[in-house]
Design a protein around this motif. Structure first.
Motif, PDB file in Angstrom:
ATOM      1  N   LEU A   1       5.309 -15.997  11.275  1.00 61.96           N
ATOM      2  CA  LEU A   1       4.764 -16.959  12.233  1.00 61.96           C
ATOM      3  C   LEU A   1       4.886 -18.385  11.710  1.00 61.96           C
ATOM      4  O   LEU A   1       5.245 -19.308  12.461  1.00 61.96           O
ATOM      5  N   PHE A   2       4.611 -18.589  10.432  1.00 64.92           N
ATOM      6  CA  PHE A   2       4.762 -19.917   9.837  1.00 64.92           C
ATOM      7  C   PHE A   2       6.223 -20.368   9.882  1.00 64.92           C
ATOM      8  O   PHE A   2       6.519 -21.530  10.185  1.00 64.92           O
ATOM      9  N   CYS A   3       7.143 -19.447   9.569  1.00 68.61           N
ATOM     10  CA  CYS A   3       8.575 -19.780   9.614  1.00 68.61           C
ATOM     11  C   CYS A   3       9.008 -20.112  11.029  1.00 68.61           C
ATOM     12  O   CYS A   3       9.825 -21.018  11.245  1.00 68.61           O
ATOM     13  N   ALA A   4       8.474 -19.378  12.008  1.00 67.72           N
ATOM     14  CA  ALA A   4       8.841 -19.609  13.404  1.00 67.72           C
ATOM     15  C   ALA A   4       8.446 -21.009  13.853  1.00 67.72           C
ATOM     16  O   ALA A   4       9.231 -21.737  14.477  1.00 67.72           O
ATOM     17  N   ILE A   5       7.220 -21.388  13.549  1.00 65.00           N
ATOM     18  CA  ILE A   5       6.721 -22.699  13.972  1.00 65.00           C
ATOM     19  C   ILE A   5       7.520 -23.816  13.311  1.00 65.00           C
ATOM     20  O   ILE A   5       7.961 -24.768  13.971  1.00 65.00           O
ATOM     21  N   PHE A   6       7.732 -23.689  12.000  1.00 63.76           N
ATOM     22  CA  PHE A   6       8.423 -24.769  11.299  1.00 63.76           C
ATOM     23  C   PHE A   6       9.873 -24.899  11.760  1.00 63.76           C
ATOM     24  O   PHE A   6      10.331 -25.998  12.109  1.00 63.76           O
ATOM     25  N   ALA A   7      10.624 -23.790  11.742  1.00 65.83           N
ATOM     26  CA  ALA A   7      12.052 -23.858  12.064  1.00 65.83           C
ATOM     27  C   ALA A   7      12.280 -24.374  13.480  1.00 65.83           C
ATOM     28  O   ALA A   7      13.171 -25.198  13.713  1.00 65.83           O
TER      29      ALA A   7
ATOM     30  N   ALA B   1      10.267 -18.704  19.683  1.00 62.59           N
ATOM     31  CA  ALA B   1      10.195 -18.303  18.279  1.00 62.59           C
ATOM     32  C   ALA B   1       8.855 -17.645  17.960  1.00 62.59           C
ATOM     33  O   ALA B   1       8.797 -16.609  17.282  1.00 62.59           O
ATOM     34  N   ILE B   2       7.780 -18.233  18.468  1.00 56.86           N
ATOM     35  CA  ILE B   2       6.451 -17.663  18.229  1.00 56.86           C
ATOM     36  C   ILE B   2       6.323 -16.294  18.903  1.00 56.86           C
ATOM     37  O   ILE B   2       5.786 -15.344  18.323  1.00 56.86           O
ATOM     38  N   LEU B   3       6.841 -16.192  20.137  1.00 58.33           N
ATOM     39  CA  LEU B   3       6.795 -14.910  20.843  1.00 58.33           C
ATOM     40  C   LEU B   3       7.619 -13.853  20.108  1.00 58.33           C
ATOM     41  O   LEU B   3       7.223 -12.678  20.043  1.00 58.33           O
ATOM     42  N   LEU B   4       8.759 -14.256  19.554  1.00 65.72           N
ATOM     43  CA  LEU B   4       9.586 -13.318  18.799  1.00 65.72           C
ATOM     44  C   LEU B   4       8.853 -12.825  17.563  1.00 65.72           C
ATOM     45  O   LEU B   4       8.825 -11.619  17.275  1.00 65.72           O
ATOM     46  N   ALA B   5       8.226 -13.747  16.839  1.00 68.96           N
ATOM     47  CA  ALA B   5       7.487 -13.367  15.631  1.00 68.96           C
ATOM     48  C   ALA B   5       6.329 -12.440  15.974  1.00 68.96           C
ATOM     49  O   ALA B   5       6.129 -11.399  15.323  1.00 68.96           O
ATOM     50  N   LEU B   6       5.571 -12.796  17.004  1.00 68.21           N
ATOM     51  CA  LEU B   6       4.430 -11.975  17.392  1.00 68.21           C
ATOM     52  C   LEU B   6       4.884 -10.629  17.949  1.00 68.21           C
ATOM     53  O   LEU B   6       4.258  -9.589  17.684  1.00 68.21           O
ATOM     54  N   GLY B   7       5.970 -10.641  18.723  1.00 65.04           N
ATOM     55  CA  GLY B   7       6.474  -9.404  19.298  1.00 65.04           C
ATOM     56  C   GLY B   7       6.908  -8.414  18.239  1.00 65.04           C
ATOM     57  O   GLY B   7       6.578  -7.213  18.307  1.00 65.04           O
TER      58      GLY B   7
ATOM     59  N   TYR C   1      10.633   5.932  12.794  1.00 67.37           N
ATOM     60  CA  TYR C   1       9.543   4.961  12.667  1.00 67.37           C
ATOM     61  C   TYR C   1       9.541   4.333  11.274  1.00 67.37           C
ATOM     62  O   TYR C   1       9.426   3.114  11.114  1.00 67.37           O
ATOM     63  N   GLN C   2       9.647   5.182  10.253  1.00 65.97           N
ATOM     64  CA  GLN C   2       9.592   4.694   8.880  1.00 65.97           C
ATOM     65  C   GLN C   2      10.787   3.816   8.562  1.00 65.97           C
ATOM     66  O   GLN C   2      10.660   2.793   7.872  1.00 65.97           O
ATOM     67  N   LEU C   3      11.965   4.200   9.072  1.00 60.67           N
ATOM     68  CA  LEU C   3      13.173   3.411   8.827  1.00 60.67           C
ATOM     69  C   LEU C   3      13.049   2.020   9.435  1.00 60.67           C
ATOM     70  O   LEU C   3      13.389   1.020   8.791  1.00 60.67           O
ATOM     71  N   VAL C   4      12.553   1.947  10.666  1.00 58.27           N
ATOM     72  CA  VAL C   4      12.396   0.651  11.321  1.00 58.27           C
ATOM     73  C   VAL C   4      11.390  -0.215  10.569  1.00 58.27           C
ATOM     74  O   VAL C   4      11.606  -1.420  10.372  1.00 58.27           O
ATOM     75  N   LEU C   5      10.288   0.386  10.133  1.00 57.92           N
ATOM     76  CA  LEU C   5       9.287  -0.353   9.365  1.00 57.92           C
ATOM     77  C   LEU C   5       9.869  -0.891   8.064  1.00 57.92           C
ATOM     78  O   LEU C   5       9.601  -2.031   7.667  1.00 57.92           O
ATOM     79  N   ASP C   6      10.654  -0.078   7.387  1.00 57.32           N
ATOM     80  CA  ASP C   6      11.242  -0.499   6.123  1.00 57.32           C
ATOM     81  C   ASP C   6      12.262  -1.613   6.294  1.00 57.32           C
ATOM     82  O   ASP C   6      12.485  -2.400   5.365  1.00 57.32           O
ATOM     83  N   CYS C   7      12.879  -1.686   7.478  1.00 54.56           N
ATOM     84  CA  CYS C   7      13.972  -2.646   7.684  1.00 54.56           C
ATOM     85  C   CYS C   7      13.534  -3.952   8.339  1.00 54.56           C
ATOM     86  O   CYS C   7      14.036  -5.021   7.993  1.00 54.56           O
ATOM     87  N   LEU C   8      12.605  -3.879   9.288  1.00 62.31           N
ATOM     88  CA  LEU C   8      12.159  -5.115   9.946  1.00 62.31           C
ATOM     89  C   LEU C   8      11.341  -5.975   8.991  1.00 62.31           C
ATOM     90  O   LEU C   8      10.495  -5.452   8.259  1.00 62.31           O
ATOM     91  N   PRO C   9      11.521  -7.292   9.001  1.00 63.84           N
ATOM     92  CA  PRO C   9      10.675  -8.153   8.150  1.00 63.84           C
ATOM     93  C   PRO C   9       9.197  -8.043   8.506  1.00 63.84           C
ATOM     94  O   PRO C   9       8.340  -8.113   7.623  1.00 63.84           O
ATOM     95  N   SER C  10       8.895  -7.838   9.779  1.00 65.78           N
ATOM     96  CA  SER C  10       7.495  -7.661  10.180  1.00 65.78           C
ATOM     97  C   SER C  10       6.940  -6.353   9.633  1.00 65.78           C
ATOM     98  O   SER C  10       5.787  -6.290   9.178  1.00 65.78           O
ATOM     99  N   GLY C  11       7.752  -5.305   9.653  1.00 67.63           N
ATOM    100  CA  GLY C  11       7.320  -4.027   9.098  1.00 67.63           C
ATOM    101  C   GLY C  11       7.113  -4.098   7.600  1.00 67.63           C
ATOM    102  O   GLY C  11       6.138  -3.547   7.062  1.00 67.63           O
TER     103      GLY C  11
END
Length: 277
Positions: free
Chosen positions: A65-71, A172-178, A226-236
């Protein structure tokens, strides 16, 4: 690209959003750790052991979220003020402009991570040092820096291709939150127990019974996915780190690298075709 980076870092040093973000991150990190230390002190007095490890990485999910706002605001200003077009007019290449902005935004993200980790050190007097050891802390820090690079790749791509600063910030904020909500749903799904509790309510009160299969338990290929997606997404990765469940760090590091490289390559190509008005 050296001149672009020099000018970019000069802008970064004078950017109010960057410094407000740094102060906010420091305040949130230190405040959360002080509150956690207070709660941990009460729990330890009651016989429940708590360590610095339990709280230190809790802010990992909000880095995106911080990266989204700044960039979005930093690059969006270049669009609104015509800076990107002027750079091309004076002979800067589009790939160099794009990569310089990625580097600046990534550097800002690294600063947010560093401030977050520094703020968490206020918990040491009550909770002591990390039980996971120096190697464990280093692995988590490197993972945080890598998924920051992945977040930066996504938001730089979005910000460089969207000319409207306000629209870019919202997207960007919606993407981060989503992505954070999606990862949280996957994580919660994996946390569902395989068996329901054997506790039942009778006229005599709570009694033990045989545990029964939980129909909501995620198993088989679905659980693996589920576990693979969590391990790969930065949010996960952020959620797993916050809960000290980063089970496959090498996969996470590789995934962050792939996301950063793929989004940057796609962004360089797309920005090369973009009509700057």
């Amino acid at each position: 690209m050296g001149n672009l980076l020099t000018a970019g870092f000069y802008r970064l040093g004078k950017n109010k959003v960057f410094w407000l973000g740094m102060l906010a991150m420091l305040a949130i990190s230190a405040g959360m750790m002080l509150n956690a230390s207070r709660q941990a002190g009460v729990m330890m007095a009651e016989g429940y052991l708590r360590t610095l490890d339990d709280y230190y990485f809790k802010l990992a999910p909000v880095i995106g979220l911080f990266c989204a706002i700044f960039a979005s605001l930093f690059i969006g200003t270049e669009h609104s003020e015509g800076t990107l077009r002027n750079k091309i007019v004076v002979g800067r290449t589009r790939p160099a402009i794009y990569l310089a902005n990625y580097v600046i935004c990534f550097a800002a993200g690294v600063c947010f991570v560093v401030v977050w980790l520094l703020g968490g050190l206020v918990g040491i007097p009550v909770l002591g040092v990390w039980e996971m050891g120096a190697n464990g802390v280093l692995l988590y820090v490197v993972t945080a820096l890598c998924f920051t690079g992945a977040w930066t790749g996504m938001f730089t791509l979005l910000a460089m291709l969207s000319s409207n600063k306000a629209t870019t910030a919202v997207l960007a904020i919606l993407l981060a939150l989503g992505l954070l909500v999606a990862a949280a749903l996957l994580y919660n799904g994996l946390c569902v127990p395989e068996l329901n509790s054997g506790m039942v309510i009778t006229k005599n009160g709570m009694e033990m019974a045989e545990p029964t299969p939980n129909p909501n338990y995620v198993s088989g290929m679905k659980r693996t996915l589920y576990q693979l997606v969590l391990d790969c997404l930065p949010s996960g990765q952020g959620i797993l780190m916050a809960n000290r469940e980063l089970g496959r760090p090498l996969l996470s590091l590789a995934a962050s690298g792939v996301i950063a490289l793929a989004t940057t390559a796609a962004g360089v190509f797309a920005f090369g075709k973009k009509d700057l008005k």
